[in-house]
Design a protein around this motif. Structure first.
Motif, PDB file in Angstrom:
ATOM      1  N   PRO A   7       0.835  -1.198   0.000  1.00 48.62           N
ATOM      2  CA  PRO A   7       0.000   0.000   0.000  1.00 48.62           C
ATOM      3  C   PRO A   7       0.871   1.248   0.000  1.00 48.62           C
ATOM      4  CG  PRO A   7      -0.230  -1.219   2.069  1.00 48.62           C
ATOM      5  CD  PRO A   7       0.728  -1.966   1.216  1.00 48.62           C
ATOM      6  N   TYR A   8       0.451   2.245  -0.779  1.00 48.55           N
ATOM      7  CA  TYR A   8       1.139   3.531  -0.856  1.00 48.55           C
ATOM      8  C   TYR A   8       0.087   4.604  -0.649  1.00 48.55           C
ATOM      9  CZ  TYR A   8       5.050   6.532  -2.122  1.00 48.55           C
ATOM     10  OH  TYR A   8       6.080   7.442  -2.084  1.00 48.55           O
ATOM     11  N   ILE A   9       0.149   5.268   0.489  1.00 52.79           N
ATOM     12  CA  ILE A   9      -0.889   6.215   0.887  1.00 52.79           C
ATOM     13  C   ILE A   9      -0.426   7.638   0.599  1.00 52.79           C
ATOM     14  CG2 ILE A   9      -2.248   7.077   2.820  1.00 52.79           C
ATOM     15  CD1 ILE A   9      -1.769   4.278   4.139  1.00 52.79           C
ATOM     16  N   ASN A  10      -1.222   8.367  -0.165  1.00 59.01           N
ATOM     17  CA  ASN A  10      -0.953   9.770  -0.444  1.00 59.01           C
ATOM     18  C   ASN A  10      -1.811  10.635   0.459  1.00 59.01           C
ATOM     19  OD1 ASN A  10       0.895   9.564  -2.716  1.00 59.01           O
ATOM     20  ND2 ASN A  10      -0.835   8.656  -3.778  1.00 59.01           N
ATOM     21  N   HIS A  52       8.765  10.697   0.016  1.00 55.26           N
ATOM     22  CA  HIS A  52       8.577   9.250   0.148  1.00 55.26           C
ATOM     23  C   HIS A  52       8.919   8.841   1.572  1.00 55.26           C
ATOM     24  CE1 HIS A  52       8.539   4.969  -0.785  1.00 55.26           C
ATOM     25  NE2 HIS A  52       9.675   4.874  -0.117  1.00 55.26           N
ATOM     26  N   GLY A  53       7.976   8.172   2.211  1.00 51.21           N
ATOM     27  CA  GLY A  53       8.207   7.606   3.530  1.00 51.21           C
ATOM     28  C   GLY A  53       7.884   6.126   3.491  1.00 51.21           C
ATOM     29  N   VAL A  65       4.111   6.063   2.416  1.00 51.40           N
ATOM     30  CA  VAL A  65       3.289   7.271   2.450  1.00 51.40           C
ATOM     31  C   VAL A  65       4.036   8.415   1.785  1.00 51.40           C
ATOM     32  CG1 VAL A  65       2.112   6.608   4.589  1.00 51.40           C
ATOM     33  CG2 VAL A  65       4.115   8.077   4.696  1.00 51.40           C
ATOM     34  N   SER A  66       3.281   9.392   1.308  1.00 48.68           N
ATOM     35  CA  SER A  66       3.882  10.611   0.791  1.00 48.68           C
ATOM     36  C   SER A  66       2.880  11.744   0.916  1.00 48.68           C
ATOM     37  CB  SER A  66       4.310  10.445  -0.668  1.00 48.68           C
ATOM     38  OG  SER A  66       3.173  10.334  -1.504  1.00 48.68           O
ATOM     39  N   ASP A  67       3.417  12.959   0.881  1.00 51.87           N
ATOM     40  CA  ASP A  67       2.579  14.150   0.827  1.00 51.87           C
ATOM     41  C   ASP A  67       2.409  14.554  -0.629  1.00 51.87           C
ATOM     42  OD1 ASP A  67       2.006  14.956   3.550  1.00 51.87           O
ATOM     43  OD2 ASP A  67       4.150  15.390   3.768  1.00 51.87           O
TER      44      ASP A  67
END
Length: 146
Positions: A7-10, A52-53, A65-67
């Motif tokens: 999962p990659y949450i923006n 990128h986190g 996660v990223s902003d």
């Protein structure tokens, strides 16, 4: 060939806070790159945002996660859920479910569903939907036959 699905949450401006929260819940190692680390991509005034986190746990879970900077379109997380399942009842209940539900919104209580085990759904404080499933025992996860 080996594939991995993560999962990659923006998020909009809360990625670092969310990553720290998920780290407090799941443990593991955190890596963070900000837009300042890539000056050619840094929107003015938003250099501090997370480009990128990544959280990687000892069990091999990876959550990214990223902003989304203000120069890009953004829609709040919707249409997906992060699903975590396993057979460690206490860890899933106390460590994961309770932490997510404490500051989130329970959409389905963490209880016994018709297929067995324990299952619940919650939207966390960042608007991310989670599904938590504790199997009755190892190998007891529901299966779908084709």
């Amino acid at each position: 060939m080996s594939l991995t699905l993560n999962p990659y949450i923006n998020l909009r401006g809360t990625a670092r806070e969310a990553l720290e929260f998920y780290h407090s819940v799941l443990g593991g190692e955190v890596q963070v790159s900000t837009f300042a680390d890539f000056p050619e991509m840094a929107p003015p005034g938003e250099e501090h945002l997370v480009m990128h986190g990544q959280l990687t746990t000892a069990e091999g879970l990876v959550l990214m996660v990223s902003d989304v900077p203000s120069t890009m379109p953004y829609a709040a997380p919707a249409g997906f859920a992060v699903s975590v399942s396993g057979d460690e009842a206490e860890r899933l209940q106390r460590v994961l479910w309770d932490a997510l539900a404490e500051s989130g919104t329970v959409t389905a209580p963490y209880t016994t569903p018709p297929w067995g085990g324990t299952f619940g759904m919650v939207t966390d404080r960042y608007g991310v939907d989670w599904m938590v499933m504790c199997n009755d025992g190892p190998g007891d996860a529901p299966t779908v036959e084709s």
